[in-house]
Structures are given as structure tokens and as C-alpha cells.
Enzyme design. Sequence first.
Site, PDB file in Angstrom:
ATOM      1  N   GLU A   1      16.740 -11.446  -7.686  1.00 31.33           N
ATOM      2  CA  GLU A   1      17.296 -11.709  -6.347  1.00 31.33           C
ATOM      3  C   GLU A   1      18.798 -11.986  -6.444  1.00 31.33           C
ATOM      4  O   GLU A   1      19.345 -12.871  -5.760  1.00 31.33           O
ATOM      5  CB  GLU A   1      16.563 -12.892  -5.673  1.00 31.33           C
ATOM      6  CG  GLU A   1      15.055 -12.790  -5.619  1.00 31.33           C
ATOM      7  CD  GLU A   1      14.531 -11.546  -4.897  1.00 31.33           C
ATOM      8  OE1 GLU A   1      15.295 -10.933  -4.146  1.00 31.33           O
ATOM      9  OE2 GLU A   1      13.374 -11.182  -5.119  1.00 31.33           O
TER      10      GLU A   1
ATOM     11  N   HIS B   1      17.152   7.939   7.919  1.00 31.86           N
ATOM     12  CA  HIS B   1      16.068   7.324   8.684  1.00 31.86           C
ATOM     13  C   HIS B   1      16.351   5.859   8.995  1.00 31.86           C
ATOM     14  O   HIS B   1      15.910   5.334  10.017  1.00 31.86           O
ATOM     15  CB  HIS B   1      14.739   7.549   7.954  1.00 31.86           C
ATOM     16  CG  HIS B   1      14.308   8.972   8.054  1.00 31.86           C
ATOM     17  ND1 HIS B   1      14.003   9.753   6.962  1.00 31.86           N
ATOM     18  CD2 HIS B   1      14.209   9.775   9.148  1.00 31.86           C
ATOM     19  CE1 HIS B   1      13.710  10.982   7.386  1.00 31.86           C
ATOM     20  NE2 HIS B   1      13.827  11.013   8.692  1.00 31.86           N
TER      21      HIS B   1
HETATM   22  C1  LIG Z   1      17.169  -6.550   3.307  1.00 33.17           C
HETATM   23  C2  LIG Z   1      17.147  -8.043   3.257  1.00 33.17           C
HETATM   24  C3  LIG Z   1      16.286  -8.698   2.403  1.00 33.17           C
HETATM   25  N1  LIG Z   1      16.245 -10.055   2.375  1.00 33.17           N
HETATM   26  C4  LIG Z   1      15.293 -10.738   1.484  1.00 33.17           C
HETATM   27  C5  LIG Z   1      13.870 -10.296   1.667  1.00 33.17           C
HETATM   28  C6  LIG Z   1      13.244 -10.574   0.326  1.00 33.17           C
HETATM   29  O1  LIG Z   1      12.835 -11.949   0.336  1.00 33.17           O
HETATM   30  C7  LIG Z   1      14.425 -10.383  -0.654  1.00 33.17           C
HETATM   31  C8  LIG Z   1      14.387  -9.066  -1.404  1.00 33.17           C
HETATM   32  O2  LIG Z   1      13.158  -8.886  -2.055  1.00 33.17           O
HETATM   33  P1  LIG Z   1      12.823  -7.795  -3.227  1.00 33.17           P
HETATM   34  O3  LIG Z   1      11.511  -7.211  -2.834  1.00 33.17           O
HETATM   35  O4  LIG Z   1      12.720  -8.634  -4.469  1.00 33.17           O
HETATM   36  O5  LIG Z   1      13.932  -6.809  -3.296  1.00 33.17           O
HETATM   37  O6  LIG Z   1      15.609 -10.423   0.134  1.00 33.17           O
HETATM   38  C9  LIG Z   1      17.095 -10.789   3.179  1.00 33.17           C
HETATM   39  O7  LIG Z   1      17.093 -12.034   3.131  1.00 33.17           O
HETATM   40  N2  LIG Z   1      17.956 -10.145   4.022  1.00 33.17           N
HETATM   41  C10 LIG Z   1      18.005  -8.800   4.112  1.00 33.17           C
HETATM   42  O8  LIG Z   1      18.808  -8.264   4.910  1.00 33.17           O
HETATM   43 ZN   LIG Z   2      13.948   9.291   4.966  1.00 30.59          ZN
END
Ligand SMILES: Cc1cn([C@H]2C[C@H](O)[C@@H](COP(=O)(O)O)O2)c(=O)[nH]c1=O
Ligand SMILES: [Zn+2]
Length: 204
Positions: A88, A185
Site C-alpha cells: 500500500e 473505459h
Molecule cells: C483507487 C483508490 C484506492 N484506495 C484504497 C482501496 C484499497 O483499500 C487500497 C488499494 O488496495 P489494493 O487492492 O491493495 O491495490 O487503496 C483509496 O483509498 N483511494 C482510491 O482512490
Molecule cells: Zn477496457
Amino acid sequence: MAKLYFYYAAMNAGKSTTLLQADFNYRERGMETMLWTAAHDDRAGVGRIASRLDIGAAARVYRPKTRLMDAVLDELKSRQLHCVLVDEAQFLTREQVLELCRLADERNIPVLCYGLRTDFLGQLFPGSAALLALADALIELKAVCECGRKATMNLRVDAAGRAVAAGAQTEIGGNDRYVALCRRHFFERLRAGEAGSMGGDEPA
Ligand SMILES: Cc1cn([C@H]2C[C@H](O)[C@@H](COP(=O)(O)O)O2)c(=O)[nH]c1=O
Ligand SMILES: [Zn+2]
Ligand SMILES: Nc1ncnc2c1ncn2[C@@H]1O[C@H](COP(=O)(O)OP(=O)(O)O)[C@@H](O)[C@H]1O
């Protein structure tokens, strides 16, 4: 000299799986690792890195104020470290990324960071911006859009599956809240979400 690596991708590309695999590779050769993840990403429980393939490992947690360099130096008093792995990594601050640079440069410890490049609006996270600017190596992992193209973007969706076009950058969630899409998309659905939130056409 040790390097700072940034493995970046959209959600669901296998970042955590790849991190856990790298960790396993080090440890099966008798080497010592230190794992980190963001404290507030508690989908698998606080301090747990978990992959959708159902494997996981305990990790130290970082918050914006955590001094990563100090924590690693403290750990080095009791054991050797051959690699530091950070999941993360989009949630790191720029100061923390600078500390990770110092671990590689001054302590010769490889640092492997895994994270998103952009948020639900297609904008860089602070940690990703710093890593893209400073890492020695940038490695893209691939997720697949529903059309078969490479998914590079992350669409945030509401309970009805409609695109969310405004909100806080951080919102923890999994497949229920985010869909990895190709750029075309992503923008098609984001625009439909914007139109919907302004009382326009029904989203696609
Ligand atoms: C796009 C985006 C993601 N997040 C958060 C959502 C998840 O808890 C993590 C990413 O998880 P991964 O499956 O380990 O890649 O990030 C967010 O807080 N804000 C966003 O815009
Ligand atoms: Zn696509
Ligand atoms: N039951 C399953 N069997 C095989 N692959 C799966 C299964 N569940 C999820 N996956 C795959 O695991 C990958 C997601 O892994 P993960 O490490 O959690 O991603 P990330 O950390 O990038 O969000 C995706 O490629 C997904 O298709």
C-alpha cells in the site's frame, strides 16, 4: 548498491501476491525481511498483508508520522535485514519515501514498494508521486480490464455499481468499491458518473 523498487499497478493486479512471493523467496534462502503496510488499510485486519489468492503475512504498520528509518535501524539492533517490503505504498508520505531512499543508499538494504499509481480520479497519490520520482526501478504489474486491455485505472463505485466522481482520496475497500479498468473505459464510466450526479443521463 541496493535499490529502491516501485512495483505499481491498478487494484487486483497481484501486488500483494507478488510482495508475499518476494518475501518467501528471501526467507527460503535464509534471509531476513521486514514487512510494512498502511495502518488504516485494515481489510485483512490491522498489520496483515493479504492477497486475494488467500495467502498472507503479518506486517508492521506505518502511519503518516511513522519514522521508517528509525524503526528499521532499531530492528537492525536485534537482527540483520536483507530486504524491506512495503505494501500500500501509495499511502506513504514523501518524507517516508525519502527515508526508504536512505535505507537503500546508506544501509545497502533493498526496498521493495508495492502500490497504486493513481486514485479513483486518475490523480497520483503522494506516495506514488514520490516513488515515481525517486525509485531506482519502476516495474508495472498488469491487471486486466473487462474489455481485455491492460487495466491501469481504478474506478470507485457505489453500492449500485455507479461510478463515484467526487470524494476523499482515501477510502479503503476491495472489489465491492473499486473496479480496475483501461483508461478508455475508466473515463467513459467516470463521465457517466459525473452526469448521473448532476441529474443527467442514467449511467451506462
Ligand atoms: C483507487 C483508490 C484506492 N484506495 C484504497 C482501496 C484499497 O483499500 C487500497 C488499494 O488496495 P489494493 O487492492 O491493495 O491495490 O487503496 C483509496 O483509498 N483511494 C482510491 O482512490
Ligand atoms: Zn477496457
Ligand atoms: N480464487 C482465485 N484463484 C485464482 N486467482 C485469484 C483468485 N482470487 C483472486 N485471484 C487473482 O488474484 C489477483 C489479485 O491479487 P492481489 O495480490 O490481492 O492484488 P492487488 O494487491 O494488486 O490488489 C487477481 O489477478 C485475481 O484475479
